[in-house]
Write a protein that holds these residues in place. Structure first.
Motif, PDB file in Angstrom:
ATOM      1  N   LEU A 186       0.818  -1.215   0.000  1.00 13.31           N
ATOM      2  CA  LEU A 186       0.000   0.000   0.000  1.00 13.31           C
ATOM      3  C   LEU A 186       0.850   1.262   0.000  1.00 13.31           C
ATOM      4  CD1 LEU A 186      -2.812  -1.023   2.526  1.00 13.31           C
ATOM      5  CD2 LEU A 186      -2.975  -0.883   0.041  1.00 13.31           C
ATOM      6  N   LEU A 187       2.050   1.171   0.544  1.00 16.39           N
ATOM      7  CA  LEU A 187       2.928   2.343   0.581  1.00 16.39           C
ATOM      8  C   LEU A 187       3.743   2.490  -0.701  1.00 16.39           C
ATOM      9  CD1 LEU A 187       4.329   2.263   4.242  1.00 16.39           C
ATOM     10  CD2 LEU A 187       2.777   3.953   3.252  1.00 16.39           C
ATOM     11  N   PHE A 188       4.347   1.393  -1.156  1.00 18.32           N
ATOM     12  CA  PHE A 188       5.330   1.474  -2.241  1.00 18.32           C
ATOM     13  C   PHE A 188       4.886   0.801  -3.531  1.00 18.32           C
ATOM     14  CE2 PHE A 188       7.755   1.341   1.797  1.00 18.32           C
ATOM     15  CZ  PHE A 188       8.288   2.627   1.761  1.00 18.32           C
ATOM     16  N   GLY A 189       3.699   0.221  -3.553  1.00 22.80           N
ATOM     17  CA  GLY A 189       3.223  -0.431  -4.765  1.00 22.80           C
ATOM     18  C   GLY A 189       2.906   0.565  -5.870  1.00 22.80           C
ATOM     19  N   ALA A 190       2.655   0.033  -7.075  1.00 23.11           N
ATOM     20  CA  ALA A 190       2.376   0.902  -8.222  1.00 23.11           C
ATOM     21  C   ALA A 190       1.176   1.795  -7.973  1.00 23.11           C
ATOM     22  CB  ALA A 190       2.151   0.037  -9.466  1.00 23.11           C
ATOM     23  N   GLN A 191       0.172   1.289  -7.261  1.00 23.33           N
ATOM     24  CA  GLN A 191      -1.012   2.077  -6.938  1.00 23.33           C
ATOM     25  C   GLN A 191      -0.991   2.564  -5.488  1.00 23.33           C
ATOM     26  OE1 GLN A 191      -2.988   2.729  -9.468  1.00 23.33           O
ATOM     27  NE2 GLN A 191      -1.764   1.345 -10.762  1.00 23.33           N
ATOM     28  N   ASP A 203      12.013   6.428 -11.414  1.00 24.27           N
ATOM     29  CA  ASP A 203      12.468   5.129 -11.920  1.00 24.27           C
ATOM     30  C   ASP A 203      12.993   4.244 -10.786  1.00 24.27           C
ATOM     31  OD1 ASP A 203      12.860   3.216 -13.844  1.00 24.27           O
ATOM     32  OD2 ASP A 203      14.899   3.865 -14.330  1.00 24.27           O
ATOM     33  N   LEU A 204      12.238   4.183  -9.698  1.00 26.50           N
ATOM     34  CA  LEU A 204      12.589   3.360  -8.556  1.00 26.50           C
ATOM     35  C   LEU A 204      11.523   2.298  -8.350  1.00 26.50           C
ATOM     36  CD1 LEU A 204      13.717   6.144  -6.037  1.00 26.50           C
ATOM     37  CD2 LEU A 204      15.202   4.655  -7.398  1.00 26.50           C
ATOM     38  N   GLN A 205      11.942   1.118  -8.017  1.00 26.97           N
ATOM     39  CA  GLN A 205      11.006   0.025  -7.760  1.00 26.97           C
ATOM     40  C   GLN A 205      11.329  -0.615  -6.428  1.00 26.97           C
ATOM     41  OE1 GLN A 205      10.486  -2.757 -10.934  1.00 26.97           O
ATOM     42  NE2 GLN A 205       9.191  -4.150  -9.743  1.00 26.97           N
ATOM     43  N   VAL A 206      10.319  -0.717  -5.587  1.00 25.09           N
ATOM     44  CA  VAL A 206      10.479  -1.320  -4.264  1.00 25.09           C
ATOM     45  C   VAL A 206       9.760  -2.655  -4.196  1.00 25.09           C
ATOM     46  CG1 VAL A 206      10.020  -1.032  -1.800  1.00 25.09           C
ATOM     47  CG2 VAL A 206      10.771   0.929  -3.165  1.00 25.09           C
ATOM     48  N   ILE A 207       8.476  -2.646  -4.518  1.00 24.82           N
ATOM     49  CA  ILE A 207       7.683  -3.873  -4.491  1.00 24.82           C
ATOM     50  C   ILE A 207       8.046  -4.736  -5.694  1.00 24.82           C
ATOM     51  CG2 ILE A 207       5.347  -4.820  -4.432  1.00 24.82           C
ATOM     52  CD1 ILE A 207       6.235  -3.281  -1.939  1.00 24.82           C
ATOM     53  N   PHE A 208       8.068  -6.041  -5.484  1.00 25.58           N
ATOM     54  CA  PHE A 208       8.480  -7.025  -6.486  1.00 25.58           C
ATOM     55  C   PHE A 208       9.948  -6.847  -6.857  1.00 25.58           C
ATOM     56  CE2 PHE A 208       3.833  -6.777  -8.038  1.00 25.58           C
ATOM     57  CZ  PHE A 208       3.417  -7.476  -6.923  1.00 25.58           C
ATOM     58  N   ASP A 209      10.728  -6.388  -5.917  1.00 24.80           N
ATOM     59  CA  ASP A 209      12.160  -6.236  -6.116  1.00 24.80           C
ATOM     60  C   ASP A 209      12.857  -6.396  -4.764  1.00 24.80           C
ATOM     61  OD1 ASP A 209      14.560  -5.881  -7.350  1.00 24.80           O
ATOM     62  OD2 ASP A 209      14.030  -3.986  -8.324  1.00 24.80           O
TER      63      ASP A 209
END
Length: 303
Positions: free
Chosen positions: A132-137, A148-154
């Motif tokens: 809920l905090l770092f996801g795409a939505q 260009d940063l990804q947290v969830i699924f990484d």
């Protein structure tokens, strides 16, 4: 004469206490047998079953399972996650324990409650919080996409979730340990002109070393074995975001039972190593603390 009378009275009371708490031999044997049967059924048999299934295809099959590229990637990710999460929790745990055990401040009870929060929240819910905090939505999703940063699924999401789930362990082991130590030595050091940092590194940390090591061992074991929170934030990408527990689940769901148990045996060996380290730390701590506890008793007896 009075001392001898008091000594005889003490020995008589100890003898009476042993008699009052002693049980018939049959009862002792029955309780011991029940405890051993429970341990054999719920502990030893599952452990043996894991290794039997892991070696079902022989040593060559076992080696192929744990050296498969996906398994190696899962092992590397697990070790990397623990190597980051444990030091972070170590720094936080030491700071929080020192503040709680040594100082009085507003919000102290709230801090203690927040430290216990991961124990009260399901790991799956913890993972969902990060989604809920770092996801795409999520709340910070748009900002992360712009940069260009990804947290969830990484890997960052796995590290964050593992750190959150494991951060109470060090603090919770150190807080009662520091409280039981008291502040006499620290106050003496300060009165002799030692600075706060010098007192902390020369007195506080050495006195708390066994509690600190105990917390680190437990924190590391939980970090490597965490499943729920990591499962939510990882995305289950084989060879990229699967840790060892997730890789075991994937292999088991694909009916690769021997390979699944082979990787699971590594986690089991970690658990056994953790128990050995835990016992070793407890014995070392008892040996170090016992003379300090015996000294006041010897002084009282001499008096």
């Amino acid at each position: 004469m009075a001392g001898a009378t008091a000594g005889n009275l003490g020995r008589a009371r100890a003898t009476d206490a042993r008699r009052a708490t002693s049980e018939p031999a049959a009862v002792r044997w029955a309780l011991t047998a029940a405890a051993l049967a429970f341990l054999a059924f719920f502990l030893f048999l599952p452990v043996v079953a894991v290794f039997i299934e892991a070696l079902k295809d022989g040593l060559s099959g076992y080696w192929r399972a744990i050296t498969h590229p996906d398994a190696v990637a899962a092992i590397e990710l697990t070790l990397m996650t623990a190597a980051i999460a444990v030091p972070l929790n170590l720094v936080f745990g030491v700071a929080a324990a020192w503040a709680i055990a040594r100082f009085e401040f507003s919000g102290k009870s709230l801090l203690v409650t927040l430290i216990d929060l991961p124990f009260a929240v399901s790991p799956v819910i913890s993972g969902l919080i990060f989604v809920l905090l770092f996801g795409a939505q999520g709340l910070l999703g748009p900002w992360l996409r712009e940069h260009d940063l990804q947290v969830i699924f990484d890997r960052p999401g796995i590290i964050l979730a593992t750190t959150f789930v494991t951060f109470p362990f060090v603090a919770r082991e150190l807080i009662p340990f520091l409280e039981s130590q008291g502040t006499d030595e620290e106050q003496a050091a300060l009165s002799l002109g030692a600075s706060g940092w010098s007192m902390f590194f020369r007195i506080t940390l050495p006195n708390a070393k066994w509690g600190l090591l105990y917390g680190v061992v437990l924190c590391n074991a939980r970090a490597m074995g965490e499943f729920g929170a990591v499962s939510v934030v990882s995305g289950h990408i084989r060879g990229q975001t699967n840790t060892m527990p997730l890789h075991v689940e994937v292999l088991y769901n694909e009916y690769q039972f021997s390979a699944a148990f082979a990787v699971a045996s590594l986690l089991l060996l970690l658990a056994l190593l953790t128990l050995f380290a835990k016992r070793l730390i407890e014995r070392r701590a008892q040996r170090e603390i016992a003379p300090a506890l015996a000294a006041p008793d010897a002084k009282d007896g001499a008096a």
